[in-house]
Design a protein around this motif. Structure first.
Motif, PDB file in Angstrom:
ATOM      1  N   THR A  72       5.450 -30.386 -15.132  1.00  0.00           N
ATOM      2  CA  THR A  72       4.646 -30.457 -13.915  1.00  0.00           C
ATOM      3  C   THR A  72       5.317 -31.258 -12.807  1.00  0.00           C
ATOM      4  OG1 THR A  72       3.448 -32.368 -14.758  1.00  0.00           O
ATOM      5  CG2 THR A  72       2.466 -30.190 -15.139  1.00  0.00           C
ATOM      6  N   LEU A  73       6.463 -31.853 -13.077  1.00  0.00           N
ATOM      7  CA  LEU A  73       7.152 -32.599 -12.030  1.00  0.00           C
ATOM      8  C   LEU A  73       8.095 -31.719 -11.220  1.00  0.00           C
ATOM      9  CD1 LEU A  73       7.994 -35.834 -14.057  1.00  0.00           C
ATOM     10  CD2 LEU A  73       6.071 -35.432 -12.500  1.00  0.00           C
ATOM     11  N   SER A  74       8.405 -30.536 -11.752  1.00  0.00           N
ATOM     12  CA  SER A  74       9.331 -29.650 -11.039  1.00  0.00           C
ATOM     13  C   SER A  74       8.626 -28.979  -9.871  1.00  0.00           C
ATOM     14  CB  SER A  74       9.901 -28.593 -11.983  1.00  0.00           C
ATOM     15  OG  SER A  74       8.874 -27.710 -12.382  1.00  0.00           O
ATOM     16  N   GLN A  75       9.391 -28.610  -8.873  1.00  0.00           N
ATOM     17  CA  GLN A  75       8.872 -27.910  -7.706  1.00  0.00           C
ATOM     18  C   GLN A  75       9.097 -26.415  -7.890  1.00  0.00           C
ATOM     19  OE1 GLN A  75       7.171 -29.310  -5.109  1.00  0.00           O
ATOM     20  NE2 GLN A  75       7.229 -31.091  -6.434  1.00  0.00           N
ATOM     21  N   PRO A  76       8.190 -25.601  -7.343  1.00  0.00           N
ATOM     22  CA  PRO A  76       8.386 -24.155  -7.459  1.00  0.00           C
ATOM     23  C   PRO A  76       9.622 -23.712  -6.694  1.00  0.00           C
ATOM     24  CG  PRO A  76       6.563 -24.638  -5.981  1.00  0.00           C
ATOM     25  CD  PRO A  76       7.002 -25.938  -6.585  1.00  0.00           C
ATOM     26  N   ASP A  77      10.262 -22.683  -7.190  1.00  0.00           N
ATOM     27  CA  ASP A  77      11.451 -22.132  -6.548  1.00  0.00           C
ATOM     28  C   ASP A  77      11.269 -20.620  -6.499  1.00  0.00           C
ATOM     29  OD1 ASP A  77      13.912 -21.683  -5.483  1.00  0.00           O
ATOM     30  OD2 ASP A  77      15.039 -22.255  -7.261  1.00  0.00           O
ATOM     31  N   PHE A  78      10.714 -20.139  -5.377  1.00  0.00           N
ATOM     32  CA  PHE A  78      10.350 -18.728  -5.267  1.00  0.00           C
ATOM     33  C   PHE A  78      11.440 -17.889  -4.602  1.00  0.00           C
ATOM     34  CE2 PHE A  78       6.001 -20.648  -5.381  1.00  0.00           C
ATOM     35  CZ  PHE A  78       5.598 -20.044  -6.560  1.00  0.00           C
ATOM     36  N   LYS A  79      12.686 -18.220  -4.789  1.00  0.00           N
ATOM     37  CA  LYS A  79      13.763 -17.438  -4.191  1.00  0.00           C
ATOM     38  C   LYS A  79      13.761 -16.025  -4.767  1.00  0.00           C
ATOM     39  CE  LYS A  79      16.609 -21.441  -3.428  1.00  0.00           C
ATOM     40  NZ  LYS A  79      17.752 -22.202  -3.829  1.00  0.00           N
ATOM     41  N   GLY A  80      13.917 -15.054  -3.888  1.00  0.00           N
ATOM     42  CA  GLY A  80      14.054 -13.670  -4.343  1.00  0.00           C
ATOM     43  C   GLY A  80      12.743 -12.924  -4.522  1.00  0.00           C
ATOM     44  N   ILE A  81      11.615 -13.503  -4.072  1.00  0.00           N
ATOM     45  CA  ILE A  81      10.351 -12.786  -4.190  1.00  0.00           C
ATOM     46  C   ILE A  81       9.561 -12.950  -2.892  1.00  0.00           C
ATOM     47  CG2 ILE A  81       9.159 -14.743  -5.269  1.00  0.00           C
ATOM     48  CD1 ILE A  81       7.481 -12.645  -6.810  1.00  0.00           C
ATOM     49  N   THR A  82       8.966 -11.859  -2.459  1.00  0.00           N
ATOM     50  CA  THR A  82       8.054 -11.850  -1.319  1.00  0.00           C
ATOM     51  C   THR A  82       6.866 -10.998  -1.713  1.00  0.00           C
ATOM     52  OG1 THR A  82       9.846 -12.069   0.306  1.00  0.00           O
ATOM     53  CG2 THR A  82       7.757 -11.171   1.105  1.00  0.00           C
ATOM     54  N   LEU A  83       5.672 -11.513  -1.476  1.00  0.00           N
ATOM     55  CA  LEU A  83       4.463 -10.739  -1.724  1.00  0.00           C
ATOM     56  C   LEU A  83       4.041 -10.101  -0.411  1.00  0.00           C
ATOM     57  CD1 LEU A  83       2.437 -13.189  -3.995  1.00  0.00           C
ATOM     58  CD2 LEU A  83       3.902 -11.288  -4.688  1.00  0.00           C
ATOM     59  N   ASN A  84       3.697  -8.831  -0.448  1.00  0.00           N
ATOM     60  CA  ASN A  84       3.278  -8.106   0.745  1.00  0.00           C
ATOM     61  C   ASN A  84       1.762  -7.959   0.761  1.00  0.00           C
ATOM     62  OD1 ASN A  84       3.895  -6.325   3.131  1.00  0.00           O
ATOM     63  ND2 ASN A  84       2.726  -4.915   1.866  1.00  0.00           N
ATOM     64  N   LEU A  85       1.167  -8.269   1.913  1.00  0.00           N
ATOM     65  CA  LEU A  85      -0.260  -8.045   2.114  1.00  0.00           C
ATOM     66  C   LEU A  85      -0.422  -6.863   3.049  1.00  0.00           C
ATOM     67  CD1 LEU A  85      -1.635 -11.659   2.630  1.00  0.00           C
ATOM     68  CD2 LEU A  85      -2.166 -10.113   0.748  1.00  0.00           C
ATOM     69  N   GLY A  86      -1.094  -5.824   2.602  1.00  0.00           N
ATOM     70  CA  GLY A  86      -1.360  -4.653   3.427  1.00  0.00           C
ATOM     71  C   GLY A  86      -2.707  -4.811   4.118  1.00  0.00           C
ATOM     72  N   ALA A  87      -2.684  -5.180   5.387  1.00  0.00           N
ATOM     73  CA  ALA A  87      -3.921  -5.359   6.154  1.00  0.00           C
ATOM     74  C   ALA A  87      -4.460  -4.012   6.601  1.00  0.00           C
ATOM     75  CB  ALA A  87      -3.646  -6.247   7.365  1.00  0.00           C
ATOM     76  N   LYS A  88      -5.778  -3.910   6.728  1.00  0.00           N
ATOM     77  CA  LYS A  88      -6.387  -2.630   7.117  1.00  0.00           C
ATOM     78  C   LYS A  88      -6.246  -2.355   8.608  1.00  0.00           C
ATOM     79  CE  LYS A  88     -11.050  -4.387   7.721  1.00  0.00           C
ATOM     80  NZ  LYS A  88     -11.727  -5.370   6.979  1.00  0.00           N
ATOM     81  N   ASP A  89      -6.112  -3.431   9.424  1.00  0.00           N
ATOM     82  CA  ASP A  89      -5.963  -3.247  10.873  1.00  0.00           C
ATOM     83  C   ASP A  89      -5.309  -4.486  11.480  1.00  0.00           C
ATOM     84  OD1 ASP A  89      -8.050  -5.193  11.190  1.00  0.00           O
ATOM     85  OD2 ASP A  89      -9.566  -3.619  11.202  1.00  0.00           O
ATOM     86  N   ASP A  90      -5.060  -4.432  12.794  1.00  0.00           N
ATOM     87  CA  ASP A  90      -4.379  -5.536  13.474  1.00  0.00           C
ATOM     88  C   ASP A  90      -5.161  -6.842  13.391  1.00  0.00           C
ATOM     89  OD1 ASP A  90      -2.470  -3.647  14.118  1.00  0.00           O
ATOM     90  OD2 ASP A  90      -2.712  -3.822  16.289  1.00  0.00           O
ATOM     91  N   ASP A  91      -6.490  -6.771  13.516  1.00  0.00           N
ATOM     92  CA  ASP A  91      -7.296  -7.990  13.455  1.00  0.00           C
ATOM     93  C   ASP A  91      -7.177  -8.668  12.100  1.00  0.00           C
ATOM     94  OD1 ASP A  91      -8.171  -7.788  16.077  1.00  0.00           O
ATOM     95  OD2 ASP A  91     -10.025  -6.736  15.543  1.00  0.00           O
ATOM     96  N   GLU A  92      -7.240  -7.885  11.024  1.00  0.00           N
ATOM     97  CA  GLU A  92      -7.100  -8.471   9.698  1.00  0.00           C
ATOM     98  C   GLU A  92      -5.697  -9.048   9.516  1.00  0.00           C
ATOM     99  OE1 GLU A  92      -8.492  -7.499   5.234  1.00  0.00           O
ATOM    100  OE2 GLU A  92      -7.112  -6.005   6.073  1.00  0.00           O
ATOM    101  N   ALA A  93      -4.680  -8.366  10.009  1.00  0.00           N
ATOM    102  CA  ALA A  93      -3.303  -8.865   9.905  1.00  0.00           C
ATOM    103  C   ALA A  93      -3.172 -10.219  10.613  1.00  0.00           C
ATOM    104  CB  ALA A  93      -2.322  -7.861  10.499  1.00  0.00           C
ATOM    105  N   LYS A  94      -3.736 -10.327  11.794  1.00  0.00           N
ATOM    106  CA  LYS A  94      -3.679 -11.593  12.544  1.00  0.00           C
ATOM    107  C   LYS A  94      -4.383 -12.711  11.783  1.00  0.00           C
ATOM    108  CE  LYS A  94      -3.431  -9.311  17.036  1.00  0.00           C
ATOM    109  NZ  LYS A  94      -4.180  -8.954  18.259  1.00  0.00           N
ATOM    110  N   HIS A  95      -5.535 -12.410  11.202  1.00  0.00           N
ATOM    111  CA  HIS A  95      -6.291 -13.394  10.437  1.00  0.00           C
ATOM    112  C   HIS A  95      -5.503 -13.869   9.211  1.00  0.00           C
ATOM    113  CE1 HIS A  95      -9.565 -15.399   8.365  1.00  0.00           C
ATOM    114  NE2 HIS A  95      -9.291 -14.649   7.310  1.00  0.00           N
ATOM    115  N   LEU A  96      -4.989 -12.919   8.426  1.00  0.00           N
ATOM    116  CA  LEU A  96      -4.232 -13.256   7.217  1.00  0.00           C
ATOM    117  C   LEU A  96      -2.970 -14.041   7.557  1.00  0.00           C
ATOM    118  CD1 LEU A  96      -4.527  -9.832   5.362  1.00  0.00           C
ATOM    119  CD2 LEU A  96      -5.705 -11.962   4.756  1.00  0.00           C
ATOM    120  N   PHE A  97      -2.257 -13.609   8.586  1.00  0.00           N
ATOM    121  CA  PHE A  97      -1.013 -14.267   8.980  1.00  0.00           C
ATOM    122  C   PHE A  97      -1.286 -15.700   9.437  1.00  0.00           C
ATOM    123  CE2 PHE A  97       2.795 -15.083  11.510  1.00  0.00           C
ATOM    124  CZ  PHE A  97       3.783 -14.587  10.670  1.00  0.00           C
ATOM    125  N   ALA A  98      -2.333 -15.889  10.224  1.00  0.00           N
ATOM    126  CA  ALA A  98      -2.679 -17.237  10.698  1.00  0.00           C
ATOM    127  C   ALA A  98      -3.050 -18.136   9.519  1.00  0.00           C
ATOM    128  CB  ALA A  98      -3.826 -17.157  11.699  1.00  0.00           C
TER     129      ALA A  98
END
Length: 137
Positions: A72-98
């Motif tokens: 539990t003392l180690s820090q996460p190392d998320f190199k090489g992974i990106t999770l994609n969120l598919g928003a239904k519209d521009d408003d949802e994308a802005k909300h999720l991104f913020a």
């Protein structure tokens, strides 16, 4: 066959789960702390029995898992992974991104692209990389 991601937060799983619940509407499915393991040997593996051994949560239709891991003392190392969120519209994308940007670092601001009306990339406060795209119909 099904493939599911297990995200290791190096001692910060509970904070990450709370953040994703508030920011993305994540729904907790199950959470087991090291101290609550049905296996007595596993109860002693972690230096902090209050940390999370395993949790599953859902964002939309996707199930992810998380753990604090053994060290539990180690820090996460998320190199090489990106999770994609598919928003239904521009408003949802802005909300999720913020929401994901709060305490994080914007890599590519939300903007119109040739593949989406809005697309952007951010690394959240836990070091996990996300891409937000408006899903094309």
């Amino acid at each position: 066959m099904q493939v599911e991601a297990i995200l290791a937060f190096g001692g910060h799983s509970e904070q990450a789960l709370k953040f994703y619940t508030e920011a993305l509407g994540a729904e907790l499915i199950v959470m087991i702390r090291w101290k609550d393991s049905p296996d007595p040997v596993l109860r002693t593996v972690s230096s902090d029995p209050e940390k999370i051994m395993h949790a599953s949560f859902r964002i939309g239709e996707t199930t992810l898992m998380l753990t604090d891991g053994i060290d539990t003392l180690s820090q996460p190392d998320f190199k090489g992974i990106t999770l994609n969120l598919g928003a239904k519209d521009d408003d949802e994308a802005k909300h999720l991104f913020a929401a994901l940007s709060n305490g994080g670092q914007v890599q590519m601001p939300l903007a119109k692209t040739f593949w989406s009306s809005l697309s952007g990339m951010v690394v959240d406060r836990f070091g996990l990389s996300w891409m937000v795209n408006v899903s094309q119909a």
